[in-house]
Design a protein around this motif. Structure first.
Motif, short mmCIF file in Angstrom:
data_model
loop_
_atom_site.label_atom_id
_atom_site.label_comp_id
_atom_site.label_asym_id
_atom_site.label_seq_id
_atom_site.Cartn_x
_atom_site.Cartn_y
_atom_site.Cartn_z
N LYS A 32 -7.87 14.85 -23.55
CA LYS A 32 -8.68 14.24 -22.50
C LYS A 32 -7.76 13.80 -21.37
O LYS A 32 -6.84 13.01 -21.56
CB LYS A 32 -9.45 13.05 -23.05
N SER A 33 -7.98 14.31 -20.17
CA SER A 33 -7.14 13.97 -19.03
C SER A 33 -7.24 12.47 -18.76
O SER A 33 -8.32 11.88 -18.83
CB SER A 33 -7.59 14.74 -17.79
N PRO A 34 -6.12 11.84 -18.40
CA PRO A 34 -6.16 10.40 -18.13
C PRO A 34 -6.89 10.10 -16.83
O PRO A 34 -6.82 10.86 -15.86
CB PRO A 34 -4.68 10.03 -18.03
N ASN A 35 -7.59 8.99 -16.81
CA ASN A 35 -8.09 8.46 -15.55
C ASN A 35 -6.91 7.86 -14.79
O ASN A 35 -5.89 7.48 -15.39
CB ASN A 35 -9.15 7.39 -15.81
N ILE A 36 -7.04 7.76 -13.47
CA ILE A 36 -5.92 7.25 -12.65
C ILE A 36 -6.48 6.31 -11.59
O ILE A 36 -7.42 6.67 -10.87
CB ILE A 36 -5.16 8.40 -11.97
N ILE A 37 -5.88 5.13 -11.49
CA ILE A 37 -6.19 4.19 -10.41
C ILE A 37 -4.88 3.83 -9.72
O ILE A 37 -3.95 3.35 -10.36
CB ILE A 37 -6.87 2.91 -10.94
N PHE A 38 -4.82 4.09 -8.43
CA PHE A 38 -3.62 3.80 -7.65
C PHE A 38 -3.91 2.62 -6.72
O PHE A 38 -4.63 2.77 -5.74
CB PHE A 38 -3.19 5.03 -6.86
N ILE A 39 -3.34 1.47 -7.06
CA ILE A 39 -3.53 0.25 -6.27
C ILE A 39 -2.36 0.13 -5.30
O ILE A 39 -1.20 0.05 -5.73
CB ILE A 39 -3.59 -0.98 -7.18
N LEU A 40 -2.66 0.11 -4.01
CA LEU A 40 -1.62 0.01 -2.99
C LEU A 40 -1.87 -1.21 -2.14
O LEU A 40 -2.85 -1.28 -1.39
CB LEU A 40 -1.61 1.27 -2.12
N ALA A 41 -0.99 -2.21 -2.27
CA ALA A 41 -1.06 -3.39 -1.42
C ALA A 41 -0.52 -3.05 -0.03
O ALA A 41 0.16 -2.04 0.15
CB ALA A 41 -0.28 -4.54 -2.04
N ASP A 42 -0.80 -3.92 0.92
CA ASP A 42 -0.43 -3.68 2.32
C ASP A 42 0.55 -4.77 2.77
O ASP A 42 0.18 -5.95 2.84
CB ASP A 42 -1.69 -3.71 3.18
N ASP A 43 1.78 -4.37 3.04
CA ASP A 43 2.81 -5.30 3.51
C ASP A 43 3.21 -6.33 2.45
O ASP A 43 3.70 -7.42 2.79
CB ASP A 43 2.38 -6.04 4.77
N LEU A 44 3.02 -6.04 1.20
CA LEU A 44 3.47 -6.94 0.13
C LEU A 44 4.95 -6.68 -0.13
O LEU A 44 5.35 -5.54 -0.42
CB LEU A 44 2.67 -6.68 -1.15
N GLY A 45 5.77 -7.72 -0.05
CA GLY A 45 7.20 -7.56 -0.24
C GLY A 45 7.59 -7.38 -1.69
O GLY A 45 6.85 -7.77 -2.61
#
Length: 462
Positions: A32-45
Motif C-alpha cells: 500500500k503506497s504511503p500517504n504523504i503530507i508536506f507541511i511547509l512553514a513560512d519564514d520559520l527560522g
C-alpha cells in the motif's frame, strides 16, 4: 517416484522465480503506497522550535513529530526567499535555471504533484501558492496535477481562495492554519482509500504577526532576556528590535504565532491517529527559508518599523547561523527538516551527515512511491537517508538567488562568490560563517572558486 510437472505450470514457476530474483524490492515493499503530507512553514527560522533550541517557544506537537521520525541537521532550502524556494521543491531544479527569470513553474516539465498523480495519488494544495502571476493567463495549481486547492492568494481570479470579507477580519491571518487543517482533513476523508498527497503550506510565521488574545495568553508571563539566546548574532538583532519597539511584546507575539501553528498541527496529527492512518503516512515538516524580516537593508527595516509596527513581531531565530531571510549565509537557507513515517523510519533518528536540499524532495518521493523520476533534475534521491542510511553527495549544492551572489555547500565547506569577493568557511567548526579561511586553504578555495564560476556560467542571463 518422480513427479511430472505440466508444461504450463513449469512456465508459471519459471516466470515467478525470475520475477522474485530480479525485482525483490518491489515485491517486498509495502503493497500500500504511503500517504504523504508536506507541511511547509513560512519564514520559520531553524531555531524557532523547542526541538531546535528556542528558549521560550512551546511546540510540543512539532517536537513530537521530529522525535518520532528523523531529523536532518544539514537541511537547506534551494533559495533564501519564498517563491523560488517553493519552485525548487515542486520542480527539482535550482531556481536560477528558470524560475528566477519567469516567476512561474514551467508547465512543460514534470512537477512533484504531477509525478505523484501519475503514480495513482489524489493530490491537494492548501495555503500559500506563490508560484504564478496574477495575470489572466497565469498558471494555477490544477496545471500541475493538483486535484483540489484552496490558496492564500488567488492567481488570475480562478483559484479557490479567501473572500474579500474574510480578509477584512482583524485576525484573518491567524485563522488561516485552522481552515487549512480542516480542509486537509475533509480531503482525507473523501479519498476513499486512495493514497493521498497534501501540500499544507501554512502562513506562520510570515509577517504581519497579530495573534489573537487567546493565542497571546499562553505567553502573558513571558519575560525576555536577550542573553537567553546563545548566538551573539541573534542577540545583536534583538537589541536592534528593542531600539525601535517593545521587545517583550514582540517576542510574546512571535512565540504565540508559532505555538498556535503547533496547536493546529497537533490536531492534524491526532486526526491521523484516530483514522488509523498514522502508521503509513509520511509527514514532512520544514520551512521555506530563514526568519524574517529581510536582512539586506537595516535602515529600511527601521523605517518600516515606523510604517508597519507589526513588523516588529518578526523576531524569529536562525539558531547558530548568520543572517536571516534573503541571505545566502546559512541563516537564510538552513532550515528544520523532519520526516515521520512510523512504518519505515525509526523514531529518534538524527542525521548529522547528509546534506539535503529542497531540490531533492521530488526525486526522493518519486523513488519512495516507485514512480518514474523525471530526467535532468538538480536534486538527487535521498530515500536511503530518509530511511536511516546517511548519504554523501557526489556534487555540491548551489544557490544563486540574486545577480552577483552565488554560494555552494560541499560537505563541511561553504563557499561564497559575492561580486568579486570570494569567501570560504568550514561549517563544521564555524556554523556562523564568521572566519573566512580562503587564504589559509588556497587549493580548496581555488577549487570552489572555479566551481562557482562554472556554475554561474551555466545559468541563463538575468
Amino acid at each position: 517416484m518422480s513427479i511430472r510437472v505440466p508444461p504450463v505450470l513449469s512456465i508459471f514457476l519459471f516466470i515467478t522465480t525470475w520475477v522474485l530474483c530480479y525485482f525483490p524490492q518491489t515485491l517486498q515493499s509495502n503493497p500500500k503506497s504511503p500517504n504523504i503530507i508536506f507541511i511547509l512553514a513560512d519564514d520559520l527560522g531553524y531555531g524557532d522550535l523547542g526541538v531546535t533550541g528556542h528558549p521560550y517557544v512551546q511546540t510540543p506537537h512539532i517536537d513530537r513529530l521530529a522525535n518520532e521520525g528523523i531529523r536532518f541537521e544539514n537541511a537547506y532550502m534551494s533559495s533564501a526567499w519564498c517563491a523560488p524556494s517553493r519552485a525548487a521543491l515542486m520542480g527539482g531544479l535550482y531556481p536560477a535555471r528558470y524560475f528566477n527569470l519567469t516567476r512561474e513553474l514551467p508547465v512543460d516539465r514534470p512537477s512533484l504533484t504531477q509525478v505523484l498523480s501519475h503514480a495513482g495519488y489524489v493530490t491537494a494544495h492548501y495555503g500559500k501558492w506563490h508560484l504564478g502571476g496574477r495575470e489572466s493567463t497565469a498558471t494555477t495549481p490544477a496545471d500541475y496535477g493538483i486535484d483540489e486547492s484552496f490558496i492564500t492568494n488567488g492567481n488570475n481570479g480562478l483559484d479557490p481562495t479567501w473572500t474579500a470579507d474574510e480578509r477584512k477580519n482583524f485576525h484573518f491571518r491567524e485563522k488561516t492554519t485552522e481552515r487549512y487543517v480542516d480542509l486537509a482533513l475533509d480531503f482525507i476523508d473523501r479519498t476513499q482509500g486512495r493514497p493521498f498527497f497534501i501540500n499544507l503550506w501554512v502562513y506562520p510565521t510570515h509577517s504581519y504577526i497579530n495573534p489573537t488574545p487567546k493565542q497571546l495568553a499562553v505567553y502573558k508571563n513571558l519575560k525576555v532576556d536577550i542573553n537567553d539566546f546563545d548566538n551573539p548574532l541573534q542577540r545583536d538583532f534583538l537589541e536592534f528590535v528593542a531600539m525601535h519597539g517593545d521587545i517583550q511584546a514582540a517576542m510574546r507575539a512571535y512565540c504565540a504565532d508559532v505555538t498556535a501553528l503547533d496547536t493546529d498541527l497537533g490536531r492534524l496529527m491526532q486526526a491521523l491517529r484516530e483514522r488509523g492512518l498514522e502508521e503509513n503516512t509520511i509527514v514532512i515538516f520544514s520551512s521555506d527559508n530563514g526568519p524574517g524580516p529581510l536582512c539586506n537593508n537595516w535602515d529600511r527595516i527601521a523605517e518600516r518599523y515606523q510604517e508597519l509596527p507589526l513588523l516588529l513581531n518578526n523576531v524569529g531565530a536562525s539558531g547558530p547561523f548568520r543572517d536571516r531571510k534573503i541571505s545566502l549565509h546559512d541563516g537564510g537557507i538552513h532550515v528544520p527538516f523532519f520526516v515521520r513515517w512510523p512504518a519505515r523510519i525509526a523514531a529518534g533518528s538524527v542525521d548529522m551527515e547528509t546534506v539535503l536540499a529542497g531540490v531533492d524532495l521530488l526525486p526522493t518521493l518519486a523513488t519512495i512511491v516507485q514512480a518514474e523520476t523525471p530526467e535532468d533534475l538538480d536534486g538527487i534521491d535521498l530515500s536511503a537517508a530518509w530511511l536511516g542510511q546517511p548519504q554523501r553527495r557526489a556534487d555540491p549544492i548551489y544557490w544563486n538567488d540574486r545577480p552577483g551572489w552565488s554560494a555552494l555547500r560541499d560537505q563541511q565547506w561553504k563557499a561564497h562568490l559575492e561580486g568579486k569577493v570570494f569567501r570560504l568557511y568550514d561549517l563544521l567548526n564555524d556554523p556562523s560563517e564568521s572566519k573566512d579561511l580562503s587564504r589559509y586553504y588556497p587549493e580548496i578555495a581555488r577549487r570552489y572558486f572555479n566551481k562557482l564560476k562554472k556554475w554561474e556560467a551555466s545559468l541563463p542571463e538575468n
